[in-house]
Enzyme design. Structure first.
Site, short mmCIF file in Angstrom:
data_model
loop_
_atom_site.label_atom_id
_atom_site.label_comp_id
_atom_site.label_asym_id
_atom_site.label_seq_id
_atom_site.Cartn_x
_atom_site.Cartn_y
_atom_site.Cartn_z
N GLY A 1 7.67 1.21 4.92
CA GLY A 1 6.65 2.26 4.87
C GLY A 1 5.47 1.74 3.95
O GLY A 1 4.56 2.62 3.57
N ASP B 1 -2.42 -1.47 10.04
CA ASP B 1 -2.74 -1.65 8.53
C ASP B 1 -3.27 -2.64 8.28
O ASP B 1 -3.60 -2.85 7.07
CB ASP B 1 -1.31 -1.30 8.02
CG ASP B 1 -0.79 0.11 7.99
OD1 ASP B 1 -1.68 0.96 8.16
OD2 ASP B 1 0.33 0.40 7.82
N LYS C 1 0.60 -0.95 0.08
CA LYS C 1 -0.15 -0.14 0.01
C LYS C 1 0.86 1.15 -0.04
O LYS C 1 2.05 1.25 0.48
CB LYS C 1 -1.04 -0.01 1.12
CG LYS C 1 -0.18 0.21 2.63
CD LYS C 1 -0.16 1.72 2.96
CE LYS C 1 0.82 1.64 4.26
NZ LYS C 1 1.67 3.07 4.60
N ALA D 1 10.24 -3.21 5.89
CA ALA D 1 10.29 -1.92 6.84
C ALA D 1 10.63 -0.78 5.75
O ALA D 1 11.48 0.15 5.91
CB ALA D 1 11.60 -2.13 7.84
#
Length: 289
Positions: free
Chosen positions: A98, A136, A10, A96
């Site tokens: 984001g 998330d 995403k 890692a």
């Protein structure tokens, strides 16, 4: 029995932090969308009452620290499942970064094990369970494009954004999400207009979408990690229509509509950055498997 589930990354088109809540979490307001860069999660039922995680990527934990493990464990515990599962994760999403790679893997496990264990849960019920795993995960269960509030678990679906290329680039550094939030001052940052982004998406307005990209976490990450700031500037110089950091970083993405400009941006970044991807926005929600 085996099942292969795609776990797409995403990006945040808009990320705002409103305030710190009494429970220690931050109240968020985000517009997120999935892109066509995905891990492949293979699930296989086993007779042994255990959860096995396999991955060729050394930075991916193979125990209860892995969100995919947590997803299988929470379903086993909630529904008293006494058989096990072997979970093989083929990583394509940078770790890692984001981009919610771990959360998307967990969402893929929830969707896949719902089918393999014949639990009969709706996608809304899976998303609710996902909220217990990570901020998330609920969004990743739904996929597509959405406005997310709360810790990220209050989801309002949105239509697909205007069609365009997304060029992602991750510098070879790590960023601590906890550290970024710790140094964020919500009272002094410029807050993006979430509603303007939502309106741009509803209207299919690419120019307005580009003009309303915003991420309050940049105020911390760009200051503390100049590599990310430099990458943003390079993307603009190479011709991106709009550029933003995703999540707490360090990945930066640029939006372009034309193939030729995408190629120029991609080639320019590949000259000095190893992890560069040119992908499309997926846009559509997931369905039950």
């Amino acid at each position: 029995m085996k099942l292969l589930v795609k776990a797409p990354a995403k990006i945040n088109l808009s990320l705002d932090v409103l305030y710190k809540r009494e429970d220690g979490f931050h109240e968020l307001e985000m517009v997120m969308t999935t892109v066509d860069l995905a891990d492949r999660v293979e699930l296989e039922l086993i007779k042994d009452d255990r959860i096995i995680i396999q991955s060729q990527t050394r930075f991916v934990p193979d125990d209860e620290r892995n969100l995919a493990y947590k997803a299988a464990k929470i379903l086993k515990d909630k529904f008293n499942i006494n058989t096990g599962v072997s979970i093989s994760i083929e990583k394509h999403i940078p770790v890692a970064a984001g981009l919610a790679g771990g959360s998307s893997d967990a969402a893929a496990v929830l969707r896949g094990m719902n089918k393999l264990w014949d639990l009969g849960l709706s996608i809304d019920e899976l998303a609710k369970i996902g909220a217990e795993i990570g901020s998330d995960v609920s969004f990743c269960v739904y996929g597509g494009t959405a406005l997310a509030k709360g810790r990220g678990e209050v989801i309002t679906p949105l239509p697909p954004p205007p069609n365009c290329w997304v060029v992602l680039s991750k510098p070879s550094i790590g960023v601590s999400t906890g550290e970024v939030y710790e140094h964020l001052d919500v009272n002094t940052v410029n807050h993006p207009s979430t509603q303007s982004m939502v309106r741009a998406i509803h209207n299919g307005d690419y120019e307005s979408m580009c003009n309303n990209l915003g991420n309050v976490l940049e105020s911390v990450t760009l200051t503390r990690y100049p590599e990310v700031k430099n990458l943003k500037e390079d993307m603009k110089r190479f011709g991106a229509d709009a550029v933003l950091m995703s999540g707490s970083g360090p990945t930066v993405f640029g939006l372009v509509q034309h193939d030729s400009r995408m190629q120029r941006l991609y080639n320019g970044l590949r000259g000095y950055c190893n992890q560069v991807y040119a992908v499309r926005i997926l846009g559509k929600k997931n369905e039950l498997l």
